[in-house]
Write a protein that holds these residues in place. Structure first.
Motif, mmCIF file in Angstrom:
data_model
loop_
_atom_site.group_PDB
_atom_site.id
_atom_site.type_symbol
_atom_site.label_atom_id
_atom_site.label_comp_id
_atom_site.label_asym_id
_atom_site.label_seq_id
_atom_site.Cartn_x
_atom_site.Cartn_y
_atom_site.Cartn_z
ATOM 1 N N LEU A 1 -86.291 82.474 70.370
ATOM 2 C CA LEU A 1 -84.978 82.492 70.861
ATOM 3 C C LEU A 1 -84.921 83.266 72.128
ATOM 4 O O LEU A 1 -85.682 83.953 72.838
ATOM 5 C CB LEU A 1 -84.087 83.199 69.745
ATOM 6 N N SER A 2 -83.693 83.112 72.766
ATOM 7 C CA SER A 2 -83.377 83.867 74.200
ATOM 8 C C SER A 2 -83.311 85.406 73.593
ATOM 9 O O SER A 2 -83.430 85.729 72.520
ATOM 10 C CB SER A 2 -82.075 83.547 74.654
ATOM 11 N N ARG B 1 -81.287 87.633 74.368
ATOM 12 C CA ARG B 1 -79.901 88.188 74.253
ATOM 13 C C ARG B 1 -79.962 87.844 72.453
ATOM 14 O O ARG B 1 -79.395 88.700 71.919
ATOM 15 C CB ARG B 1 -79.053 87.435 74.827
ATOM 16 N N THR B 2 -80.146 86.612 72.374
ATOM 17 C CA THR B 2 -79.872 86.099 70.914
ATOM 18 C C THR B 2 -80.868 87.062 69.961
ATOM 19 O O THR B 2 -80.272 87.657 68.993
ATOM 20 C CB THR B 2 -80.115 84.627 70.439
ATOM 21 N N GLN B 3 -82.136 87.371 70.155
ATOM 22 C CA GLN B 3 -83.307 87.854 69.404
ATOM 23 C C GLN B 3 -82.506 89.448 69.503
ATOM 24 O O GLN B 3 -82.504 90.064 68.248
ATOM 25 C CB GLN B 3 -84.459 87.876 70.087
ATOM 26 N N ALA C 1 -79.576 90.625 69.506
ATOM 27 C CA ALA C 1 -78.147 90.826 68.556
ATOM 28 C C ALA C 1 -78.694 90.544 67.064
ATOM 29 O O ALA C 1 -78.041 91.326 66.475
ATOM 30 C CB ALA C 1 -77.279 89.561 68.906
ATOM 31 N N TRP D 1 -71.819 84.003 63.166
ATOM 32 C CA TRP D 1 -70.826 83.928 64.264
ATOM 33 C C TRP D 1 -70.146 85.442 64.427
ATOM 34 O O TRP D 1 -69.553 85.458 65.264
ATOM 35 C CB TRP D 1 -69.890 82.795 63.818
ATOM 36 N N VAL E 1 -73.595 87.055 69.303
ATOM 37 C CA VAL E 1 -74.043 85.742 68.750
ATOM 38 C C VAL E 1 -72.622 84.855 68.893
ATOM 39 O O VAL E 1 -71.651 85.035 68.294
ATOM 40 C CB VAL E 1 -74.370 85.570 67.573
ATOM 41 N N ARG F 1 -73.362 79.161 71.661
ATOM 42 C CA ARG F 1 -74.937 78.750 72.300
ATOM 43 C C ARG F 1 -76.005 79.341 71.630
ATOM 44 O O ARG F 1 -76.772 78.700 71.197
ATOM 45 C CB ARG F 1 -74.970 79.174 73.906
ATOM 46 N N SER F 2 -75.766 80.741 71.282
ATOM 47 C CA SER F 2 -76.630 81.327 69.982
ATOM 48 C C SER F 2 -76.923 80.605 68.770
ATOM 49 O O SER F 2 -77.980 80.481 68.434
ATOM 50 C CB SER F 2 -76.446 82.897 69.930
ATOM 51 N N GLN G 1 -78.642 77.552 69.305
ATOM 52 C CA GLN G 1 -80.151 77.830 69.551
ATOM 53 C C GLN G 1 -80.990 78.136 68.283
ATOM 54 O O GLN G 1 -81.884 77.651 67.978
ATOM 55 C CB GLN G 1 -80.529 78.909 70.637
ATOM 56 N N ILE G 2 -80.163 78.883 67.503
ATOM 57 C CA ILE G 2 -80.681 79.099 66.029
ATOM 58 C C ILE G 2 -80.897 77.955 65.215
ATOM 59 O O ILE G 2 -81.989 78.021 64.653
ATOM 60 C CB ILE G 2 -79.907 80.448 65.308
#
Length: 79
Positions: free
Chosen positions: A10-11, A13-15, A17, A38, A43, A46-47, A50-51
């Motif tokens: 994951l990006s 940022r996502t990881q 968060a 959400w 998140v 886009r996150s 991606q997830i």
């Protein structure tokens, strides 16, 4: 086996968060609905996309490699 979410690639940022919310493993991540994810700060749409894509890829690769901890088939029809 609880694999770390980093294997999903994951990006950052996502990881981050997810980690800040206490989600460290794929098994923990699977416990959340998209609506619950959400609500996690950092998140967004886009996150979530991606997830979902990363989890699908992960499940498909496990099925292809013959690794099934009982979760890969739980989301689809059983024949």
């Amino acid at each position: 086996m609880d694999e770390h979410i980093s294997v999903l690639q994951l990006s950052a940022r996502t990881q981050k968060a997810l980690a800040e919310y206490g989600i460290q493993t794929i098994e923990e991540l699977r416990l959340f609905t998209p609506q619950e994810l959400w609500q996690i700060p950092g998140v967004g749409r886009r996150s979530l996309m991606q997830i979902e894509a990363a989890l699908l890829d992960y499940e498909l690769s496990r099925e292809r490699d013959g690794v099934d901890g009982g979760t890969a088939k739980a989301h689809g029809p059983q024949l």
